[in-house]
Design a protein around this motif. Structure first.
Motif, mmCIF file in Angstrom:
data_model
loop_
_atom_site.group_PDB
_atom_site.id
_atom_site.type_symbol
_atom_site.label_atom_id
_atom_site.label_comp_id
_atom_site.label_asym_id
_atom_site.label_seq_id
_atom_site.Cartn_x
_atom_site.Cartn_y
_atom_site.Cartn_z
ATOM 1 N N GLY A 54 -17.922 29.758 28.872
ATOM 2 C CA GLY A 54 -18.837 30.804 28.497
ATOM 3 C C GLY A 54 -18.782 30.571 27.042
ATOM 4 O O GLY A 54 -17.882 30.625 26.260
ATOM 5 N N ASN A 164 -21.848 32.818 35.119
ATOM 6 C CA ASN A 164 -20.749 33.907 34.773
ATOM 7 C C ASN A 164 -21.049 34.160 33.363
ATOM 8 O O ASN A 164 -21.041 33.382 32.240
ATOM 9 C CB ASN A 164 -19.474 33.671 34.868
ATOM 10 N N CYS A 170 -17.093 35.854 27.822
ATOM 11 C CA CYS A 170 -16.608 36.404 26.184
ATOM 12 C C CYS A 170 -15.043 36.763 26.056
ATOM 13 O O CYS A 170 -14.533 36.267 26.566
ATOM 14 C CB CYS A 170 -17.841 37.445 25.992
ATOM 15 N N THR A 175 -22.204 39.401 28.128
ATOM 16 C CA THR A 175 -23.645 39.408 27.536
ATOM 17 C C THR A 175 -24.368 40.093 28.737
ATOM 18 O O THR A 175 -24.756 41.108 28.837
ATOM 19 C CB THR A 175 -23.771 38.236 27.174
ATOM 20 N N LYS A 254 -26.933 27.855 31.892
ATOM 21 C CA LYS A 254 -26.562 27.366 33.094
ATOM 22 C C LYS A 254 -27.595 26.707 34.004
ATOM 23 O O LYS A 254 -28.523 27.129 34.127
ATOM 24 C CB LYS A 254 -25.417 28.233 33.832
ATOM 25 N N PHE A 330 -26.799 22.153 32.037
ATOM 26 C CA PHE A 330 -27.458 23.362 31.606
ATOM 27 C C PHE A 330 -29.077 23.060 31.643
ATOM 28 O O PHE A 330 -29.454 22.017 31.931
ATOM 29 C CB PHE A 330 -27.308 23.685 29.693
HETATM 30 O O1 MRU Z 1 -20.357 25.952 31.799
HETATM 31 P P1 MRU Z 1 -20.210 27.315 31.514
HETATM 32 O O2 MRU Z 1 -19.442 27.811 32.494
HETATM 33 O O3 MRU Z 1 -19.160 27.321 30.219
HETATM 34 O O4 MRU Z 1 -21.418 27.992 31.207
HETATM 35 C C1 MRU Z 1 -21.716 29.375 30.823
HETATM 36 C C2 MRU Z 1 -23.059 29.871 31.104
HETATM 37 O O5 MRU Z 1 -23.917 29.196 31.186
HETATM 38 C C3 MRU Z 1 -22.938 31.357 30.853
HETATM 39 O O6 MRU Z 1 -24.256 31.755 31.211
HETATM 40 C C4 MRU Z 1 -23.434 31.319 29.105
HETATM 41 O O7 MRU Z 1 -22.256 30.864 28.510
HETATM 42 C C5 MRU Z 1 -23.728 32.766 28.656
HETATM 43 S S1 MRU Z 1 -22.216 33.362 28.500
HETATM 44 C C6 MRU Z 1 -22.021 34.776 27.974
#
Ligand code: MRU
Length: 364
Positions: A54, A164, A170, A175, A254, A330
């Motif tokens: 995150g 998530n 966070c 968020t 993501k 992503f």
């Molecule tokens: O690969 P991750 O689990 O670190 O990806 C997280 C995400 O894509 C979240 O949606 C993004 O970091 C927003 S977090 C508040």
């Protein structure tokens, strides 16, 4: 946020940054385990192996990682090496670079002997500020949910979220989910559709877990079900997080976020991204061309992890042996599909002008 009777943060230090603790997210939702991090290498591994993940939490972890490295050797050379090691862990979340650059500036401006204490303090400040930003994001996005609720005469406001982007991503609050928690705490009837979020299933294992722990009504759906629900009028609003948002308002998040935004647009459902300003990359205009997309192991696609019949964590193969897989982590949703960007300062239109209006200090 609370799990049971205890208020948790995802990251904290009990000794001014000489070491720090994180919730081990690889064990959730089956075990709530705390991982103590005492070396720079452990901090880098925790980010790379997604013990923490995150965007905002990656930033806070990197900050604490640099702080603890400074207790071993705070010289300019050692700090530069630690900076590079942490920066190399994950490429997409800009909060990583943001936090490291902020730490470096504070550390290098201090005398050698004073550096560790200053670094520990700054890491703590970064974590505390993230909590404040997320709380403020929650206030602004709860106002949107309250407005939708007013039109639904008490029926649940249905939110769709991906991955998530809750408090586990966070330091606290989250968020995308901060507004859900704020609205829920105000008594607004809110229900969340949670995308499972293959390949790593952050929706199933983390979002469903934390919403459940807080008592928020939610339903887990297969990623492929979202378009159908949007088409049927089952979703009032989509809210997602972001790992990096360009100065023009393109939102990297993501993998799979873009598909949801397309389906939301096609069905006239508002699609918001919620993010602290530390997630905005002011140096990149066109997010599709400019934002680096992390490519992760093919094994995350060909295999799935879960709990076995005896309660043990197991990994099972779901693709034929030898299947080639590709795993971009992503994607970028272009600003034209984003109804607004919810930040700690308020809601901006997803455009260069909209973001600059909220952050005039970023210049023209
Ligand atoms: O690969 P991750 O689990 O670190 O990806 C997280 C995400 O894509 C979240 O949606 C993004 O970091 C927003 S977090 C508040």
């Amino acid at each position: 946020m609370k799990i049971g009777e205890r208020h948790w943060r995802t990251i904290w230090s009990d000794d001014e940054g000489r070491s720090f603790n994180v919730i081990d997210q690889t064990k959730l939702p089956f075990e709530l385990a705390v991982c103590r991090i005492e070396t720079l290498d452990d901090a880098a591994c925790a980010i790379r192996d997604m013990v923490v993940r995150g965007a905002p939490l990656i930033g806070a972890t990197a900050a604490y990682g640099l702080a603890l490295a400074s207790y071993t050797d705070a010289s300019d050379g050692a700090m530069a090496a630690a900076f590079e090691k942490l920066l190399a862990t994950r490429p997409t979340a800009i909060n990583l670079r943001w936090a490291l650059e902020r730490m470096r500036e504070r550390i290098l401006s201090a005398r050698l002997q004073a550096r560790p204490a200053i670094a520990g303090l700054e890491a703590r400040r970064i974590a505390d500020e993230d909590v404040e930003c997320c709380r403020a994001i929650g206030v602004h996005s709860a106002a949107l949910l309250a407005e939708l609720s007013a039109h639904k005469a008490g029926a649940a406001v249905n939110v769709l979220t991906h991955c998530n982007a809750g408090w586990l991503a966070c330091v606290d609050w989250g968020t995308a989910l901060a507004g859900v928690y704020a609205a829920f705490d105000r008594g607004i009837n809110v229900h969340v559709y949670v995308d499972e979020t293959r390949p790593r299933n952050q929706g199933a294992s983390l979002t469903a877990y934390e919403l459940g722990a807080h008592g928020v009504a939610h339903t887990l759906i297969a990623d492929n079900a979202a378009g159908h629900l949007l088409q049927r009028g089952e979703v009032d609003i989509c809210i997602v997080g972001s790992d990096r948002t360009s100065a023009n308002g393109d939102v990297a998040n993501k993998i799979g976020t873009y598909n949801k935004a397309l389906a939301a647009k096609d069905n006239g459902v508002p699609f918001y991204a919620a993010l602290p300003s530390s997630t905005i990359d002011w140096a990149i205009g066109d997010g599709i061309a400019g934002i680096p997309i992390e490519e992760r192991s093919a094994r995350e696609v060909t295999h799935v992890r879960g709990r076995g019949a005896q309660g043990e964590l197991v990994e099972v193969q779901v693709a034929a042996p030898g299947t080639r897989a590709f795993n971009p982590a992503f994607d970028v949703t272009p600003a034209r599909l984003v109804s607004g960007i919810i930040t700690e300062r308020g809601i901006a239109s997803a455009s260069a002008a909209g973001l600059r209006q909220l952050y005039p200090e970023r210049g023209a």
